[in-house]
Every structure is written in structure tokens, then in C-alpha cells.
Scaffold this motif. Structure first.
Motif, PDB file in Angstrom:
ATOM      1  N   VAL A  41      20.318 -30.939  -1.495  1.00 60.99           N
ATOM      2  CA  VAL A  41      20.521 -32.191  -0.759  1.00 60.99           C
ATOM      3  C   VAL A  41      20.892 -33.332  -1.702  1.00 60.99           C
ATOM      4  CG1 VAL A  41      19.265 -34.004   0.471  1.00 60.99           C
ATOM      5  CG2 VAL A  41      19.121 -31.651   1.266  1.00 60.99           C
ATOM      6  N   TYR A  42      20.166 -33.458  -2.810  1.00 58.25           N
ATOM      7  CA  TYR A  42      20.433 -34.578  -3.715  1.00 58.25           C
ATOM      8  C   TYR A  42      21.670 -34.350  -4.576  1.00 58.25           C
ATOM      9  CZ  TYR A  42      16.103 -36.720  -2.245  1.00 58.25           C
ATOM     10  OH  TYR A  42      15.122 -37.315  -1.497  1.00 58.25           O
ATOM     11  N   PHE A  43      22.009 -33.080  -4.864  1.00 59.93           N
ATOM     12  CA  PHE A  43      23.274 -32.796  -5.519  1.00 59.93           C
ATOM     13  C   PHE A  43      24.434 -33.206  -4.602  1.00 59.93           C
ATOM     14  CE2 PHE A  43      21.828 -29.730  -8.922  1.00 59.93           C
ATOM     15  CZ  PHE A  43      22.452 -30.414  -9.950  1.00 59.93           C
ATOM     16  N   ALA A  44      24.303 -32.906  -3.314  1.00 64.35           N
ATOM     17  CA  ALA A  44      25.332 -33.292  -2.342  1.00 64.35           C
ATOM     18  C   ALA A  44      25.450 -34.807  -2.259  1.00 64.35           C
ATOM     19  CB  ALA A  44      24.997 -32.713  -0.968  1.00 64.35           C
ATOM     20  N   SER A  45      24.315 -35.514  -2.320  1.00 61.80           N
ATOM     21  CA  SER A  45      24.343 -36.972  -2.301  1.00 61.80           C
ATOM     22  C   SER A  45      25.070 -37.513  -3.524  1.00 61.80           C
ATOM     23  CB  SER A  45      22.913 -37.527  -2.255  1.00 61.80           C
ATOM     24  OG  SER A  45      22.277 -37.182  -1.050  1.00 61.80           O
ATOM     25  N   ALA A  46      24.762 -36.949  -4.691  1.00 64.06           N
ATOM     26  CA  ALA A  46      25.421 -37.391  -5.927  1.00 64.06           C
ATOM     27  C   ALA A  46      26.923 -37.147  -5.846  1.00 64.06           C
ATOM     28  CB  ALA A  46      24.819 -36.669  -7.126  1.00 64.06           C
ATOM     29  N   ALA A  47      27.325 -35.993  -5.302  1.00 63.37           N
ATOM     30  CA  ALA A  47      28.749 -35.676  -5.170  1.00 63.37           C
ATOM     31  C   ALA A  47      29.442 -36.657  -4.229  1.00 63.37           C
ATOM     32  CB  ALA A  47      28.923 -34.244  -4.658  1.00 63.37           C
ATOM     33  N   SER A  48      28.770 -36.972  -3.116  1.00 62.81           N
ATOM     34  CA  SER A  48      29.340 -37.914  -2.150  1.00 62.81           C
ATOM     35  C   SER A  48      29.553 -39.289  -2.772  1.00 62.81           C
ATOM     36  CB  SER A  48      28.419 -38.028  -0.932  1.00 62.81           C
ATOM     37  OG  SER A  48      28.855 -39.032  -0.041  1.00 62.81           O
TER      38      SER A  48
END
Length: 242
Positions: A41-48
Motif C-alpha cells: 500500500v505505501y509503495f503504491a502511495s510513493a509511486a503515485s
């Protein structure tokens, strides 16, 4: 104007991606556990936020919303609380309308988590508006580091707890084994099948109506504040925090 229409489409696209992602996160929580799902979830947030911070066209703004399909930290937080403080209403306490020790602990933890989330949602828009006065993408760059720190904290502090560790014993362990025996597509199909449930279906329809009206309001409000009341970025951030 065309910019307002584009903003509306971007907001609708984001809501659509989030709608798809919410049940997927539920499936991932069952299959790979809280810790791995939180990291994802937080990797996806960082990517976004990284895509957003480097966006130079409208197309890239839309691409920045794609990773948010996994951006459901609040759901992961709820699952973390549920697994870390297991408890069920005992027959005696249930008859009195009360909660046992485990349920009280869970209720307190959920209250604290919701309070922390609310504080963050209040400070965030104001801070983002303030930073945008000097650099429109400063808030996105700050959010990248916040997401990376959250990944590190998830790795250090979260533990994957099997459902068999809960107080429901062998029944829950059996349910957990059934989940892992299913394929990912079977899990998705099962999730969709819940829509036909006589209680869940109407409830989701009510939530849908509420979500449409709420999304319409939150989309139009910033446009109204900027175009009609001529608020700058800092003022808009403080107003959205209120």
C-alpha cells in the motif's frame, strides 16, 4: 471551462480506481497478511506521488492515479487493529449488552487510529496549500518521503498474524485454509457474489448513492472556492482542512 471538466474527469477516475482497489486489498489481507499488504500500500502511495511530482502533462496526472488502486492504508489499519487485539463478545457480556476485555481493547485502538487519521487529514491540506505557494509539487515530494517512511515502519513493527491465532480457534483456522486454497480469481468472484446477498446488496446501493453525492460535492467545492471566491492555494488548503 475545459480545465474544470478535466479536473472532474480526474476526480472520477481516481474514485473509479479506488472502488476497484478496495475489494482487492481485502483479498490481499486474507492471502498475504497485514505486513506485506501494508508495504504494498505505501509503495503504491510513493509511486503515485512520485509520478505526480514529475508530471508535466495532463496524461501523467491520470497515470499518477493508477497506483492508488492499492492506496487503502485505512483498511490495512483496521485489519491491523482487528488482528492485534482479537476478541469476541462473550455470552454473558453480550446478554448485558457489554463488551469483554478484548473487544474493549479493539474499540479503543480503532478510536485512536481514527483520531490519528483525522488529525492527518486536517493538517495535510493546510500544509499542502502552504507548500504550494512556493512550489506546486512540494507537497507531492513530501508525501513520497512520508510513504517511504511508512514502508520502513511497516517492515519493522508489523507482524503477519495468521487468522488461526485469533480466539475463534479451529473454525477460523479452517476458514483461513479455505481462503489460501482458492485462486485469486475465485476470491474476486466470491467477493462479487456478496453483492447478491439480500442484506449486503441494498446496503452497498445506499453507500453508492452516498458516495456519488459526496464525491460530487468534494469535486465541485475546490472549483467553487477558486473560480468564484478566488482563493489562492494556501487559503484553499486551510479551508479544506476546516
Amino acid at each position: 471551462s475545459s480545465s474544470n471538466k478535466t479536473y472532474g474527469r480526474l476526480a472520477s477516475f481516481f474514485s473509479f480506481i479506488q472502488t476497484i482497489g478496495s475489494p482487492l486489498i481485502g483479498i490481499l489481507l486474507d492471502r498475504i497478511g497485514v505486513r506485506k499488504t501494508s508495504i504494498l500500500v505505501y509503495f503504491a502511495s510513493a509511486a503515485s506521488y512520485w509520478i505526480l511530482a514529475n508530471a508535466t502533462t495532463t496524461t501523467w496526472l491520470f497515470w499518477s492515479k493508477v497506483p492508488t488502486i492499492f492506496q487503502h492504508a485505512f483498511l490495512v489499519g483496521q485489519a491491523t487493529v482487528a488482528s492485534a487485539s482479537p476478541g469476541t463478545i462473550s455470552d454473558d457480556s453480550g446478554a448485558r449488552g457489554g463488551l469483554n476485555g478484548g473487544d474493549k481493547q479493539r474499540a479503543v485502538a480503532l478510536g485512536r487510529m481514527t483520531t490519528a487519521y483525522t488529525i492527518g487529514a486536517t493538517i495535510g491540506p493546510a500544509l499542502g496549500g502552504y507548500l504550494a505557494m512556493g512550489d506546486l509539487f512540494a507537497g507531492a515530494r513530501l508525501a513520497i518521503w512520508g510513504s517511504i517512511i511508512s514502508v520502513i515502519l511497516s517492515i519493522i513493527f508489523l507482524k503477519d498474524r495468521n487468522n488461526s491465532d485469533s480466539t475463534e480457534g479451529n473454525k477460523t483456522k479452517s476458514d483461513s485454509q479455505k481462503v489460501h486454497q482458492q485462486s485469486f480469481l475465485q476470491s474476486i468472484h466470491k467477493t462479487i457474489s456478496y453483492l447478491r446477498h439480500p442484506t449486503i446488496g441494498p446496503l452497498l446501493f445506499i453507500k453508492l448513492l452516498n458516495g456519488v453525492s459526496s464525491s460530487a460535492f468534494t469535486t465541485v467545492l475546490p472549483l467553487l472556492l477558486v473560480n468564484k471566491l478566488h482563493l489562492n492555494t494556501s487559503q484553499l488548503g486551510f479551508f479544506m482542512s476546516a
